[in-house]
Design a protein around this motif. Structure first.
Motif, PDB file in Angstrom:
ATOM      1  N   VAL A   1      -4.225  36.582   0.997  1.00 39.48           N
ATOM      2  CA  VAL A   1      -5.264  35.579   1.200  1.00 39.48           C
ATOM      3  C   VAL A   1      -6.588  36.070   0.622  1.00 39.48           C
ATOM      4  N   GLY A   2      -6.884  37.356   0.811  1.00 43.91           N
ATOM      5  CA  GLY A   2      -8.122  37.903   0.303  1.00 43.91           C
ATOM      6  C   GLY A   2      -8.203  37.891  -1.213  1.00 43.91           C
ATOM      7  N   ASN A   3      -7.053  37.948  -1.880  1.00 44.41           N
ATOM      8  CA  ASN A   3      -7.020  37.931  -3.343  1.00 44.41           C
ATOM      9  C   ASN A   3      -6.957  36.524  -3.912  1.00 44.41           C
ATOM     10  N   TYR A   4      -6.829  35.541  -3.039  1.00 41.22           N
ATOM     11  CA  TYR A   4      -6.729  34.151  -3.502  1.00 41.22           C
ATOM     12  C   TYR A   4      -8.124  33.556  -3.697  1.00 41.22           C
ATOM     13  N   GLY A   5      -8.293  32.789  -4.750  1.00 38.27           N
ATOM     14  CA  GLY A   5      -9.567  32.125  -4.985  1.00 38.27           C
ATOM     15  C   GLY A   5      -9.388  30.720  -5.504  1.00 38.27           C
TER      16      GLY A   5
ATOM     17  N   SER B   1     -19.639  21.613   3.169  1.00 34.11           N
ATOM     18  CA  SER B   1     -18.342  20.979   2.916  1.00 34.11           C
ATOM     19  C   SER B   1     -17.488  21.808   1.978  1.00 34.11           C
ATOM     20  N   LEU B   2     -18.089  22.351   0.933  1.00 30.42           N
ATOM     21  CA  LEU B   2     -17.319  23.149  -0.016  1.00 30.42           C
ATOM     22  C   LEU B   2     -16.846  24.455   0.610  1.00 30.42           C
ATOM     23  N   MET B   3     -17.658  25.047   1.468  1.00 28.39           N
ATOM     24  CA  MET B   3     -17.221  26.259   2.158  1.00 28.39           C
ATOM     25  C   MET B   3     -16.026  25.958   3.056  1.00 28.39           C
ATOM     26  N   VAL B   4     -16.135  24.909   3.846  1.00 27.68           N
ATOM     27  CA  VAL B   4     -15.047  24.554   4.758  1.00 27.68           C
ATOM     28  C   VAL B   4     -13.780  24.210   3.969  1.00 27.68           C
ATOM     29  N   SER B   5     -13.942  23.499   2.864  1.00 31.95           N
ATOM     30  CA  SER B   5     -12.780  23.115   2.059  1.00 31.95           C
ATOM     31  C   SER B   5     -12.102  24.323   1.439  1.00 31.95           C
ATOM     32  N   ALA B   6     -12.886  25.267   0.938  1.00 26.40           N
ATOM     33  CA  ALA B   6     -12.306  26.483   0.373  1.00 26.40           C
ATOM     34  C   ALA B   6     -11.492  27.221   1.433  1.00 26.40           C
ATOM     35  N   MET B   7     -12.005  27.253   2.648  1.00 28.13           N
ATOM     36  CA  MET B   7     -11.290  27.928   3.734  1.00 28.13           C
ATOM     37  C   MET B   7     -10.029  27.160   4.136  1.00 28.13           C
ATOM     38  N   GLU B   8     -10.075  25.825   4.019  1.00 21.88           N
ATOM     39  CA  GLU B   8      -8.892  25.032   4.336  1.00 21.88           C
ATOM     40  C   GLU B   8      -7.783  25.275   3.317  1.00 21.88           C
TER      41      GLU B   8
ATOM     42  N   GLN C   1      -7.386  28.094   1.662  1.00 28.05           N
ATOM     43  CA  GLN C   1      -6.875  29.412   2.043  1.00 28.05           C
ATOM     44  C   GLN C   1      -5.965  29.322   3.270  1.00 28.05           C
ATOM     45  N   ARG C   2      -6.346  28.474   4.210  1.00 27.38           N
ATOM     46  CA  ARG C   2      -5.544  28.316   5.431  1.00 27.38           C
ATOM     47  C   ARG C   2      -4.139  27.810   5.097  1.00 27.38           C
ATOM     48  N   ALA C   3      -4.068  26.803   4.243  1.00 22.14           N
ATOM     49  CA  ALA C   3      -2.771  26.250   3.864  1.00 22.14           C
ATOM     50  C   ALA C   3      -1.918  27.297   3.150  1.00 22.14           C
ATOM     51  N   TYR C   4      -2.572  28.114   2.334  1.00 17.85           N
ATOM     52  CA  TYR C   4      -1.849  29.183   1.632  1.00 17.85           C
ATOM     53  C   TYR C   4      -1.303  30.200   2.635  1.00 17.85           C
ATOM     54  N   ALA C   5      -2.136  30.622   3.570  1.00 18.32           N
ATOM     55  CA  ALA C   5      -1.696  31.596   4.565  1.00 18.32           C
ATOM     56  C   ALA C   5      -0.551  31.049   5.405  1.00 18.32           C
TER      57      ALA C   5
ATOM     58  N   VAL D   1      -4.001  30.731  11.811  1.00 17.17           N
ATOM     59  CA  VAL D   1      -4.224  31.868  10.911  1.00 17.17           C
ATOM     60  C   VAL D   1      -5.711  32.168  10.730  1.00 17.17           C
ATOM     61  N   GLU D   2      -6.574  31.554  11.509  1.00 19.22           N
ATOM     62  CA  GLU D   2      -8.016  31.757  11.351  1.00 19.22           C
ATOM     63  C   GLU D   2      -8.411  33.236  11.424  1.00 19.22           C
ATOM     64  N   PRO D   3      -7.825  34.039  12.329  1.00 20.72           N
ATOM     65  CA  PRO D   3      -8.202  35.460  12.344  1.00 20.72           C
ATOM     66  C   PRO D   3      -7.895  36.171  11.025  1.00 20.72           C
ATOM     67  N   ILE D   4      -6.840  35.753  10.356  1.00 22.69           N
ATOM     68  CA  ILE D   4      -6.500  36.355   9.060  1.00 22.69           C
ATOM     69  C   ILE D   4      -7.566  36.005   8.033  1.00 22.69           C
ATOM     70  N   LEU D   5      -7.952  34.739   7.981  1.00 29.45           N
ATOM     71  CA  LEU D   5      -8.955  34.295   7.015  1.00 29.45           C
ATOM     72  C   LEU D   5     -10.290  34.986   7.273  1.00 29.45           C
TER      73      LEU D   5
END
Length: 424
Positions: A43-47, A332-339, A341-345, A379-383
């Motif tokens: 997840v950390g390497n995903y962008g 919005s863009l921050m939350v979307s980027a995290m979403e 990542q969440r789906a990926y995790a 998976v929020e703790p992972i993100l």
């Protein structure tokens, strides 16, 4: 950018709780045979790339209501995009739109380096008329009946390639609004032939290491027929162009209830999935925040992407493409980027061996339960831990609000009146 002291203070406030939650989740995943550290590292390497135009307030056909501190130019946009990356550590690159973001290459490179960004896919614009252009795109661009208008559109796309090559980009995304609004207005076949011929000229101008991404959309502004209206036509285009041409999937560019994850699987199977524009929709191309309407669909898309990760040549481009009408675009863009990542995790948590076994034995209930097990895992703790270890914020939105960044840029940037509609 956000002051490091503010970021550190906000992280200190939340660190103890995060550590406890992360350890608890790690114990839970360990019982399922999953190493939480491996998931965190992936997840950390995903962008996901952030769109330059996304940091401005969007608009509808009727009105636009700009907020305070609207970016005045590409350099303000890069400042805002830099803040998103600073706090989320999930958006390392920015996608430019030309001519909106046209500026001297040296200035763009210097600014990007200063705010910690690189440049993703270039985006051409032949769906709007610009003040200095000779021919109008009212009746089309790459598929226009007039050869001079088509050549103007070709030349603009090649200009985007040349600029992008100097910036370090390796892809060009083409979306056209070409089509018709009345039956009989155009000949479907001849129009598509003109599009293919013009796009082939753009394709031939690509550097060897570049990708041409063509984007389909079922309607708007051409409401009766659209030249590149669905993934089937998009696939035909990619096949006609050559190996460097692939399809871009925008999650909002399909009819309601279309099985987008199946489209992703089909394009992947035949080597023509080039990338994504992530957003969400309720009715059409709403360009809503990613994951705000149907997070399960986003997860199912990533389930297909994780399935394909075994292929070392599989590397589609990922970008957000949203319009923010009632929220702070940066938030919005921050939350979307995290979403994303969440789906990926969540997709990484799916037991693929067990899933395949249930699929092969036609156990539909257990197969779908395997997917739901991944989706329902928090998976929020992972993100958050991945963000913290990369130097970002445990809670990006709260850190952003604590910094008063929007208030500060609103004092520096002139207020924009909300006259007119349309995108920015």
């Amino acid at each position: 950018m956000i002051n490091d002291t503010i970021l550190a203070q906000d992280n200190d406030r939340a660190h103890a709780t995060l550590k406890a939650d992360y350890n608890a989740l790690g114990e839970h995943l360990d019982r399922r045979g999953i190493d939480i550290a491996q998931i965190k590292d992936k997840v950390g390497n995903y962008g996901v790339a952030v769109p330059s135009w996304g940091v401005g307030t969007g608009g509808t056909r009727f009105a636009r209501f700009p907020g305070g501190g609207e970016p005045r130019d590409i350099f303000d946009k890069l400042d805002d995009c830099g803040v998103i990356q600073q706090l989320t550590r999930a958006t390392p690159s920015v996608s430019l739109h030309i001519p909106w973001d046209k500026a001297p290459v040296s200035d763009l490179l210097a600014k990007a380096e200063k705010v910690g960004l690189t440049f993703d896919a270039m985006n051409s614009n032949t769906f709007q008329d610009q003040p200095d252009q000779a021919h109008s795109y009212k009746y089309g661009s790459l598929s226009h009946t007039d050869a001079s208008t088509r050549q103007q559109a070709v030349d603009h796309n090649i200009e985007c390639i040349e600029l992008g090559a100097q910036l370090g980009s390796t892809a060009l995304t083409i979306w056209v609004g070409d089509g018709s609004n009345f039956p009989g207005q155009t000949n479907f076949t001849r129009q598509f032939e003109r599009y293919l011929d013009a796009t082939k000229q753009v394709y031939n101008a690509l550097p060897d290491d570049w990708t041409l991404l063509t984007e389909h959309k079922m309607y708007e502004p051409a409401f009766y027929s659209t030249v590149v209206q669905d993934w089937g036509t998009n696939l035909l285009i990619a096949q006609q162009m050559g190996d460097k041409a692939k399809c871009l999937v925008d999650l909002g560019h399909h009819a309601p209830n279309v099985n987008i994850e199946m489209i992703v699987a089909r394009l992947t199977q035949f080597g023509k999935l080039g990338g994504f524009h992530f957003n969400d929709s309720k009715y059409g191309d709403d360009d809503l925040d990613t994951g705000s309407i149907d997070p399960y669909r986003l997860f199912l898309v990533f389930n297909e992407l994780v399935e394909a990760e075994a292929d070392p040549d599989f590397n589609p481009m990922h970008m957000l493409d949203q319009s923010h009408n009632v929220t702070d675009p940066i938030e919005s863009l921050m939350v979307s980027a995290m979403e994303v990542q969440r789906a990926y995790a969540q997709a990484l948590l799916v037991d693929r061996v067990a899933l395949m076994g249930y699929q092969d034995s036609n156990d539909a209930l257990m197969a779908t339960s395997m997917l739901k097990q991944g989706f329902r895992t928090d998976v929020e703790p992972i993100l958050a831990m991945a963000r913290l270890e990369a130097g970002g914020a445990i809670d990006p939105v709260m850190a952003y609000r604590a910094s008063q960044y929007r208030v500060k840029v609103a004092q520096e940037r002139p207020k924009i009146l909300g006259a007119g509609g349309g995108i920015v």
